[in-house]
Enzyme design. Structure first.
Site, PDB file in Angstrom:
ATOM      1  N   LYS A   1       0.868  -1.225   0.257  1.00  0.00           N
ATOM      2  CA  LYS A   1      -0.289  -0.267   0.020  1.00  0.00           C
ATOM      3  C   LYS A   1       0.595   1.749  -0.233  1.00  0.00           C
ATOM      4  O   LYS A   1       1.338   1.802   0.869  1.00  0.00           O
ATOM      5  CB  LYS A   1      -0.723   0.190   1.642  1.00  0.00           C
ATOM      6  CG  LYS A   1      -1.655   1.667   1.478  1.00  0.00           C
ATOM      7  CD  LYS A   1      -2.867   1.273   2.250  1.00  0.00           C
ATOM      8  CE  LYS A   1      -3.408   2.120   2.457  1.00  0.00           C
ATOM      9  NZ  LYS A   1      -3.979   2.192   3.605  1.00  0.00           N
TER      10      LYS A   1
ATOM     11  N   ARG B   1     -10.412  10.720   0.818  1.00  0.00           N
ATOM     12  CA  ARG B   1     -10.121  11.281   2.357  1.00  0.00           C
ATOM     13  C   ARG B   1     -11.721  12.282   2.294  1.00  0.00           C
ATOM     14  O   ARG B   1     -12.238  12.294   3.697  1.00  0.00           O
ATOM     15  CB  ARG B   1      -9.584  12.773   2.113  1.00  0.00           C
ATOM     16  CG  ARG B   1      -8.120  11.840   1.896  1.00  0.00           C
ATOM     17  CD  ARG B   1      -7.294  11.940   3.425  1.00  0.00           C
ATOM     18  NE  ARG B   1      -6.027  11.753   2.793  1.00  0.00           N
ATOM     19  CZ  ARG B   1      -5.007  10.188   2.587  1.00  0.00           C
ATOM     20  NH1 ARG B   1      -5.741   8.960   2.454  1.00  0.00           N
ATOM     21  NH2 ARG B   1      -4.108  10.185   1.977  1.00  0.00           N
TER      22      ARG B   1
ATOM     23  N   ARG C   1       1.533  10.371   5.506  1.00  0.00           N
ATOM     24  CA  ARG C   1       1.735   8.939   6.550  1.00  0.00           C
ATOM     25  C   ARG C   1       2.584   8.301   5.443  1.00  0.00           C
ATOM     26  O   ARG C   1       2.700   6.841   5.496  1.00  0.00           O
ATOM     27  CB  ARG C   1       0.562   7.632   5.649  1.00  0.00           C
ATOM     28  CG  ARG C   1      -0.542   8.153   6.750  1.00  0.00           C
ATOM     29  CD  ARG C   1      -2.290   7.411   6.109  1.00  0.00           C
ATOM     30  NE  ARG C   1      -3.434   8.677   6.810  1.00  0.00           N
ATOM     31  CZ  ARG C   1      -4.742   8.322   6.489  1.00  0.00           C
ATOM     32  NH1 ARG C   1      -5.152   7.436   5.099  1.00  0.00           N
ATOM     33  NH2 ARG C   1      -5.762   8.587   7.105  1.00  0.00           N
TER      34      ARG C   1
ATOM     35  N   GLU D   1       7.635  -6.979   2.209  1.00  0.00           N
ATOM     36  CA  GLU D   1       6.365  -6.813   2.938  1.00  0.00           C
ATOM     37  C   GLU D   1       4.890  -8.367   2.655  1.00  0.00           C
ATOM     38  O   GLU D   1       4.848  -8.832   3.031  1.00  0.00           O
ATOM     39  CB  GLU D   1       5.500  -5.366   2.498  1.00  0.00           C
ATOM     40  CG  GLU D   1       6.137  -4.286   2.691  1.00  0.00           C
ATOM     41  CD  GLU D   1       6.021  -3.739   3.841  1.00  0.00           C
ATOM     42  OE1 GLU D   1       4.939  -4.766   4.770  1.00  0.00           O
ATOM     43  OE2 GLU D   1       6.617  -2.778   4.585  1.00  0.00           O
TER      44      GLU D   1
ATOM     45  N   LYS E   1      -2.480  -1.676  -3.389  1.00  0.00           N
ATOM     46  CA  LYS E   1      -3.181  -0.581  -4.193  1.00  0.00           C
ATOM     47  C   LYS E   1      -2.238   0.492  -3.390  1.00  0.00           C
ATOM     48  O   LYS E   1      -1.366   0.988  -2.966  1.00  0.00           O
ATOM     49  CB  LYS E   1      -3.503  -0.644  -2.409  1.00  0.00           C
ATOM     50  CG  LYS E   1      -4.775   0.588  -2.181  1.00  0.00           C
ATOM     51  CD  LYS E   1      -5.969   0.608  -0.988  1.00  0.00           C
ATOM     52  CE  LYS E   1      -6.228   2.023  -0.702  1.00  0.00           C
ATOM     53  NZ  LYS E   1      -7.581   1.996   0.167  1.00  0.00           N
TER      54      LYS E   1
ATOM     55  N   SER F   1      -9.877   5.436  -5.204  1.00  0.00           N
ATOM     56  CA  SER F   1     -11.290   6.946  -5.566  1.00  0.00           C
ATOM     57  C   SER F   1     -10.166   8.218  -6.757  1.00  0.00           C
ATOM     58  O   SER F   1     -11.032   8.356  -7.348  1.00  0.00           O
ATOM     59  CB  SER F   1     -10.943   7.503  -4.002  1.00  0.00           C
ATOM     60  OG  SER F   1      -9.978   7.916  -3.659  1.00  0.00           O
TER      61      SER F   1
ATOM     62  N   TYR G   1     -14.785   1.063  -7.626  1.00  0.00           N
ATOM     63  CA  TYR G   1     -16.537   1.468  -7.335  1.00  0.00           C
ATOM     64  C   TYR G   1     -17.311   1.124  -8.374  1.00  0.00           C
ATOM     65  O   TYR G   1     -19.128   1.766  -8.671  1.00  0.00           O
ATOM     66  CB  TYR G   1     -16.062   3.023  -6.742  1.00  0.00           C
ATOM     67  CG  TYR G   1     -14.931   3.009  -6.192  1.00  0.00           C
ATOM     68  CD1 TYR G   1     -15.376   3.235  -4.382  1.00  0.00           C
ATOM     69  CD2 TYR G   1     -13.382   3.528  -5.950  1.00  0.00           C
ATOM     70  CE1 TYR G   1     -15.119   3.379  -2.707  1.00  0.00           C
ATOM     71  CE2 TYR G   1     -12.845   3.817  -4.685  1.00  0.00           C
ATOM     72  CZ  TYR G   1     -13.509   3.433  -3.616  1.00  0.00           C
ATOM     73  OH  TYR G   1     -12.691   3.427  -2.668  1.00  0.00           O
TER      74      TYR G   1
END
Length: 333
Positions: free
Chosen positions: A203, A213, A224, A240, A255, A281, A320
């Site tokens: 990610k 957001r 982040r 990872e 992602k 998004s 989506y």
């Protein structure tokens, strides 16, 4: 025949001559079962609230979420990934609304489970960012930094309340070191061995999260970058990946999807567990905005982006457009 005799004898264009021919030799196919619908459910509303940066996507009320789940099942979508949006007054430094058995996400899990049972794989976002007043994915130490190990304790609690609510799959998205192993142990401790873990393995910290957001009513201050991956790094994702698999991940995810197709291909080539990718998004918003301007063909762009993600190695795609695309696939569009 041309001036050079029969050259070229091999003509790849022969396999592109008609729609039927192209369909027959297609190497990559989309199917409704490949698709997972991310959905937001907001506490304290009776009607869905449109998300301005994501035309066509809403923050659901509990009632409209049930309807969206039924519609997804009817379209042949495989899963739904639920994100809870609590009332601002319930946010605090520890994200306690996220571990409240009667918190909005746990209620949403129960609602969907009651509505569609096992006909839809119910997935839940396992992260604190929606519930903290600082908007980070974990708890902060005295210096305002993310406390990795203290956050893991909170994730263990979240996993247990989500499992008790009836979720099939938890999706730890916070990118804390050791999160998969701690969550696996927490689930097994309460007899929830059948609850699967979809690890957010790679990610990346991304500019394409912007519209998200708004979708979750984020309270984030800062960034982040200390826990999500650096977009410049590729080999790190494989490290990872190895850790997540060792800790017990049942499925893994990359992602965002579109900007990281190279990472997705590397991950898919390296594992024998199902691989997911999340078309986020910002990817959605770009297509919708360009289509609204008349600059691109919306439907063709949607299918092209999804086909590219599938071609790169994703067996499952969070998008989506999941229900819409599944409906069109069923009609042969």
């Amino acid at each position: 025949m041309n001036a050079y005799g029969s050259f070229p004898g091999t003509r790849p264009r022969r396999l592109r001559t008609t729609p039927a021919m192209r369909r027959m030799v297609a190497e990559t196919r989309l199917d409704p079962a490949d698709l997972i619908l991310p959905a937001f459910v907001r506490e304290g509303i009776s009607e869905p609230v449109p998300i301005a940066a994501m035309p066509g996507v809403v923050q659901h009320s509990r009632d409209t979420l049930r309807k969206a789940a039924v519609e997804a099942v009817a379209a042949g979508v495989s899963g739904i990934m639920l994100f809870g949006v609590p009332e601002d007054a319930k946010k605090d430094a520890e994200g306690t609304a996220g571990t409240d058995p009667d918190g909005i996400l746990q209620l949403a899990i129960r609602d969907v489970k009651a509505e569609v049972g096992d006909d839809l794989v119910i997935m839940s976002d396992l992260c604190l960012d929606e519930y903290t007043d600082h908007g980070h994915c974990g708890v902060l130490d005295a210096d305002g930094r993310i406390d990795n190990d203290a956050t893991l304790e909170r994730y263990a609690e979240m996993a247990q309340v989500q499992a008790d609510a009836g979720v099939h799959v938890v999706g730890p998205s916070g990118m804390m070191d050791g999160q998969v192993g701690v969550i696996r142990d927490a689930l097994d401790t309460i007899g929830k061995e059948d609850v699967s873990i979809l690890a957010y393995t790679a990610k990346y910290t991304s500019a394409f999260y912007g519209p998200f957001r708004e979708a979750v009513g984020s309270s984030l201050t800062g960034d982040r970058k200390t826990y999500q991956q650096d977009p410049a790094n590729a080999r790190e994702s494989l490290r990872e990946l190895a850790l997540d698999l060792e800790e017990g991940a049942d499925m893994v995810m990359v992602k965002p999807a579109g900007p990281y197709l190279d990472i997705l291909a590397k991950v898919a080539a390296s594992v024998d567990v199902p691989v997911a990718a999340y078309q986020i998004s910002g990817e959605y918003a770009m297509v919708e905005a360009a289509a609204e301007k008349g600059w691109i063909d919306r439907d063709k762009a949607i299918f092209e982006t999804l086909t590219g993600i599938r071609r790169a190695g994703a067996r499952m795609i969070l998008t989506y457009w999941a229900t819409e695309v599944a409906q069109k696939l069923a009609r042969g569009i």
